[in-house]
Design a protein around this motif. Structure first.
Motif, short mmCIF file in Angstrom:
data_model
loop_
_atom_site.label_atom_id
_atom_site.label_comp_id
_atom_site.label_asym_id
_atom_site.label_seq_id
_atom_site.Cartn_x
_atom_site.Cartn_y
_atom_site.Cartn_z
N HIS A 77 0.82 -1.21 0.00
CA HIS A 77 0.00 0.00 0.00
C HIS A 77 0.85 1.26 0.00
N GLN A 81 -0.65 6.59 7.44
CA GLN A 81 -1.49 7.10 8.53
C GLN A 81 -1.20 8.58 8.75
N ASP A 110 6.04 1.59 6.86
CA ASP A 110 4.62 1.21 6.66
C ASP A 110 3.98 2.13 5.63
N GLU A 140 -5.35 1.13 2.41
CA GLU A 140 -5.16 0.07 3.42
C GLU A 140 -5.42 0.61 4.82
N GLU A 141 -4.97 1.82 5.07
CA GLU A 141 -5.10 2.39 6.42
C GLU A 141 -6.52 2.87 6.71
N HIS A 414 2.76 4.28 12.66
CA HIS A 414 1.61 5.11 13.03
C HIS A 414 1.97 6.16 14.10
MN MN Z 1 -0.31 0.88 8.92
#
Ligand code: MN
Ligand code: BES
Ligand code: MN
Length: 443
Positions: A77, A81, A110, A140-141, A414
Motif C-alpha cells: 500500500h 497514517q 509502513d 489500506e489504512e 503510526h
Molecule cells: Mn499501517
C-alpha cells in the motif's frame, strides 16, 4: 545498484503526504499512485491501470510475460497514517531524513519503504523468470474498500502461484519472520447524547446528565480493569493456539520485561493476567479507545455540561471471530449498557476479518532460504497483532499468501518518528531478489 540513487528515489516517494484517511490529501494519494505507476512502467510492466477510484486508485500491473514461469502477485500500500502529533517529530514527517543509518519519515516502514524494496528487488539483475503481477492500493489504512470492491467485481486479479505481502517486521533484529495470522478489526464511533444542547453547569449541574460522564461509564463497562471485554459472546468464537504453537513462541526472542521497558516504555503492562503477553498481543481480541471528542477542550475554562460525546474505538479480532458478528455484538452491548436517560448510538467506520494462513506451500520455504542466505537466519513463524483488511480476500482463490516484512519492531508505525533502518532495506532487496530467483527456478 547505486544506493545513493535508490535513496533519492525512495525519498521522492516518502515526500508525498498520501494520508488516506484525510480528504485534504486526496490529490496526494493520487500522486503516490502515479509515482508507483511510473516505477512499474520503468520495470517494463505493461497495462499499468489505476482502478476503482480517482483519488485512491488500486495500481494494477503485469510484468513482462515469461512463458511457463510461476506467477507472483505483489501486494502493498502507498497510503500512510496521519502524522500527528506533529510536534513530536524530530524532523518533519514528509521530509525524509537520514540519521545514524535510519531513514525517518511517515511511511518509511509502513509501507512505502517495503513496497520500494519489493520493486527494486525486481530491477536487480539478472531479471528473474517470474510472471509478476502487482496490486498496490491506497486505502489500506482506511479499510481497503476500493480494493474489496475491485476484487468482488474481478476476483481473477488474485489468481497466482503465490502472493507476497511485505508490510510487517522481523520479530527481533536478526530474526526474520513469516506470519501465520493477522488480527481483524472492528472500528466504530460510540456517541452519547444527554440533552438537546449544552447546559450551564451551575444552573443544571447536580440534576442534568453529563454526556462525557455517561460515555466514560459506558466505556469502562465495555472493558473491565481485568482486561476482559464485556461484550456478550465476544470470546465465544476465539480459538486458543495449540500447545505446539504456544511452545514454539517460548523459543522466540521475546522478553516481557524488554517489551515493557524498550518498546512500550511505560511503567507496567495490562491485560488478562492469565495469558502470556504474546498471547494477549497475537491470539486474543482487544478493545481500545483511540480518542474522545466533545465538550470543552479549548484554552482556559468554561463551565458547561456537554450534551454530546463521541469515542472512537476499535476491537481487534482473532481467528474464528467474524467482523459481522462482532459488529452486532458491540451494538447490542452498548444498547444494553446504556441507562434510560441517555441516547447511545454506534456507527461503524470500517473493519476486517482476521486472517489465518496455512504455511505448508513450498514458496514459504523458498523465502526462508532467501533470508537464510542473506541474513544468516531463516524465518521463524509468528503471529501479527496488526491487521491488513484485504488479506482474507487475497487468499480466497487458494494462492499461498506470504506475510513477511523487512521492518524492525521499533520502527514506530503510526507514531511520531517512524523510521526504516537502511541495512534492513539493502538486505531486503537482496532477500527478495534471491526469493524471486528461487521461485522462478522452482518450476
Ligand atoms: Mn499501517
Ligand atoms: N502494516 C500494518 C499492519 C501490521 C502492523 C501488521 C504491525 C503487523 C504488525 C498496516 O498498515 C496497518 O496498520 N493496518 C491497519 C489496518 C486498519 C486501519 C484497517 C491496522 O492494523 O491498524
Ligand atoms: Mn502497512
Amino acid at each position: 545498484m547505486d544506493r545513493d540513487q535508490l535513496l533519492r528515489e525512495l525519498n521522492e516517494f516518502l515526500r508525498i503526504p498520501s494520508v488516506s484517511t484525510l480528504p485534504v490529501h486526496n490529490n496526494d494519494c493520487r500522486a503516490a499512485a502515479e509515482w508507483v505507476g511510473v516505477e512499474l512502467r520503468r520495470l517494463g510492466c505493461t497495462g499499468v491501470e489505476f482502478l476503482g477510484s480517482e483519488t485512491h486508485p488500486v495500481v494494477w500491473a503485469k510484468g513482462p510475460e515469461v512463458p511457463g514461469a510461476p506467477t507472483l502477485l505483489i501486494y502493498g500500500h502507498y497510503d500512510v497514517q496521519p502524522p500527528d502529533p506533529l510536534g513530536q517529530w524530530t524532523t518533519p514527517p514528509f521530509e525524509p531524513t537520514l540519521r545514524d543509518g535510519r531513514l525517518y519519515a511517515r511511511g518509511a516502514a509502513d509501507d512505502k519503504g517495503q513496497v520500494f524494496c519489493l520493486l527494486k528487488a525486481i530491477a536487480a539483475t539478472p531479471r528473474p523468470p517470474v510472471n509478476f503481477r502487482f496490486l498496490i492500493e491506497g486505502e489500506e489504512e482506511y479499510g481497503s474498500q476500493v480494493l474489496f470492491d475491485l476484487l468482488k467485481r474481478e476476483p481473477q486479479r488474485v489468481s497466482a502461484d503465490a502472493i507476497v505481502v511485505a508490510d510487517m517486521s522481523y520479530v527481533a533484529p536478526g530474526w526474520p519472520a513469516i506470519y501465520t495470522t493477522l488480527r481483524g478489526l472492528c472500528y466504530a464511533e460510540i456517541t452519547v447524547r444527554t440533552s438537546k444542547t449544552d447546559l450551564h453547569s451551575g444552573e443544571y449541574g447536580g440534576a442534568a446528565p453529563n454526556a462525557h460522564e455517561e460515555l466514560a461509564r459506558l466505556l469502562t463497562r465495555l472493558k473491565g480493569e481485568d482486561g476482559r471485554v464485556n461484550v456478550p459472546g465476544f470470546y465465544t468464537a476465539v480459538k486458543r493456539p495449540s500447545k505446539t504453537e504456544l511452545a514454539a513462541w517460548k523459543k522466540l526472542p521475546f522478553n516481557e520485561r524488554d517489551f515493557l521497558n524498550k518498546r512500550v516504555q511505560g511503567k507496567g503492562l495490562v491485560g488478562i493476567k492469565q495469558y502470556s503477553v504474546l498471547e494477549r498481543l497475537w491470539a486474543l481480541p482487544t478493545f481500545e479507545i483511540h480518542g474522545i471528542l466533545g465538550g470543552f477542550t479549548g484554552e482556559g475554562a468554561k463551565t458547561v455540561i456537554p450534551a454530546e460525546a463521541t469515542a472512537k474505538v476499535s476491537m481487534r479480532l482473532v481467528p474464528n471471530q467474524k467482523l459481522k458478528t462482532v459488529q452486532r455484538q458491540l451494538a447490542a452491548a452498548v444498547k444494553r449498557l446504556a441507562p434510560k436517560h441517555i441516547t447511545a448510538s454506534v456507527r461503524f467506520l470500517h473493519g476486517a476479518d482476521p486472517a489465518q494462513i496455512k504455511v505448508e506451500h513450498p514458496a514459504f520455504r523458498l523465502l526462508s532460504q532467501a533470508f537464510q542466505h542473506v541474513t544468516g537466519r531463516g524465518t521463524v513463524f509468528a503471529r501479527a497483532g496488526g491487521s491488513i483488511p484485504v488479506v482474507p480476500a487475497l487468499a480466497s482463490a487458494g494462492a499461498p499468501v506470504i506475510l513477511t516484512g523487512i521492518g524492525l519492531p521499533d520502527d514506530r508505525l503510526h507514531a511520531p518518528n517512524e523510521k526504516l533502518d537502511l541495512k534492513q532495506l539493502w538486505d531486503g532487496i537482496e532477500v527478495f531478489r534471491n526469493f524471486y530467483e528461487l521461485l522462478g527456478r522452482s518450476r
